[in-house]
Write a protein that holds these residues in place. Structure first.
Motif, short mmCIF file in Angstrom:
data_model
loop_
_atom_site.label_atom_id
_atom_site.label_comp_id
_atom_site.label_asym_id
_atom_site.label_seq_id
_atom_site.Cartn_x
_atom_site.Cartn_y
_atom_site.Cartn_z
N ALA A 113 -69.49 -26.90 6.90
CA ALA A 113 -69.00 -26.05 5.81
C ALA A 113 -67.57 -25.59 6.08
O ALA A 113 -66.71 -25.65 5.18
CB ALA A 113 -69.92 -24.85 5.60
N GLN A 114 -67.28 -25.16 7.30
CA GLN A 114 -65.94 -24.67 7.62
C GLN A 114 -64.91 -25.80 7.55
O GLN A 114 -63.80 -25.60 7.06
CB GLN A 114 -65.93 -24.02 9.00
N CYS A 115 -65.27 -26.97 8.03
CA CYS A 115 -64.34 -28.12 7.94
C CYS A 115 -64.07 -28.48 6.48
O CYS A 115 -62.93 -28.78 6.11
CB CYS A 115 -64.90 -29.32 8.69
N PRO A 131 -53.09 -25.85 7.20
CA PRO A 131 -53.38 -24.44 7.53
C PRO A 131 -53.72 -24.28 9.02
O PRO A 131 -54.88 -24.13 9.40
CB PRO A 131 -54.57 -24.12 6.64
N TRP A 132 -52.69 -24.31 9.85
CA TRP A 132 -52.92 -24.29 11.29
C TRP A 132 -53.66 -23.04 11.75
O TRP A 132 -54.47 -23.09 12.67
CB TRP A 132 -51.59 -24.43 12.04
N GLY A 133 -53.39 -21.91 11.13
CA GLY A 133 -54.10 -20.68 11.49
C GLY A 133 -55.60 -20.79 11.24
O GLY A 133 -56.41 -20.43 12.09
N TRP A 137 -58.57 -20.70 14.11
CA TRP A 137 -59.70 -19.75 14.10
C TRP A 137 -61.04 -20.47 13.97
O TRP A 137 -62.01 -20.13 14.66
CB TRP A 137 -59.54 -18.73 12.97
N THR A 138 -61.08 -21.47 13.09
CA THR A 138 -62.32 -22.23 12.95
C THR A 138 -62.66 -22.93 14.25
O THR A 138 -63.81 -22.93 14.68
CB THR A 138 -62.19 -23.25 11.79
N GLY A 139 -61.66 -23.52 14.89
CA GLY A 139 -61.88 -24.18 16.18
C GLY A 139 -62.41 -23.22 17.24
O GLY A 139 -63.32 -23.56 18.01
N LEU A 140 -61.85 -22.02 17.27
CA LEU A 140 -62.33 -21.01 18.24
C LEU A 140 -63.78 -20.62 17.97
O LEU A 140 -64.59 -20.50 18.90
CB LEU A 140 -61.43 -19.78 18.22
N PHE A 141 -64.11 -20.42 16.71
CA PHE A 141 -65.48 -20.06 16.37
C PHE A 141 -66.45 -21.20 16.68
O PHE A 141 -67.53 -20.97 17.24
CB PHE A 141 -65.59 -19.64 14.90
N VAL A 142 -66.05 -22.43 16.32
CA VAL A 142 -66.92 -23.58 16.59
C VAL A 142 -67.12 -23.73 18.10
O VAL A 142 -68.25 -23.97 18.57
CB VAL A 142 -66.35 -24.87 15.95
#
Length: 154
Positions: A113-115, A131-133, A137-142
């Motif tokens: 979903a996030q991707c 959208p690098w930010g 953030w998504t990468g950190l959460f994943v």
């Protein structure tokens, strides 16, 4: 009797502090985003009328001319973009709920979903660039959720 034996064999799983914090932050972020995008989708025409066909925002547009072009960009997107993104955030929230319940499939639901949220934004708003930010953030959460997978059951 058989149920009691299975209960003794399977170790009790506990939610880690990291998993709890990540889930709570996701409940807040994805929950608010889902509400905002779905609301925008439902009231798209009314909001466009309010912004552009009444004098409600005229003072703001006079003080900040760039605001008009920003609002035009928001309403240039198709209405269904907001519904689609809102539902993707609902799936992200569902993934977090599953992970809160220590279900491993929640990780996959959340990640997909996030991707898709990021890809949808890039597809519909190409002028915004990558959208690098959001990716960070998504990468950190994943990554945080992935480190908790060993505490979840299938």
């Amino acid at each position: 009797m058989e149920f009691d034996e299975r209960m003794r064999q399977e170790p009790e799983r506990k939610r880690t502090t990291l998993l709890s914090v990540l889930c709570i932050l996701t409940f807040i972020g994805s929950g608010c985003s889902a509400l905002a995008y779905l609301y925008m989708g439902m009231s798209f025409g009314t909001l466009r009328h309010l912004v552009f066909e009444t004098d409600t925002y005229e003072a703001y547009f006079n003080m900040m001319p760039a605001m008009r072009s920003s609002m035009e960009a928001v309403f240039a997107l198709p209405r269904w973009y907001y519904f689609l993104t809102g539902f993707l955030f609902v799936f992200s929230l569902a993934g977090a709920i599953l992970m809160w319940r220590l279900r491993r499939k929640g990780f996959h639901v959340y990640t997909i979903a996030q991707c898709l949220v990021i890809l949808t934004g890039m597809l519909f708003i190409p002028a915004a660039g990558v959208p690098w930010g959001s990716i960070l953030w998504t990468g950190l959460f994943v990554a945080g959720y992935a480190s908790c997978l060993k505490h979840m059951k299938n």
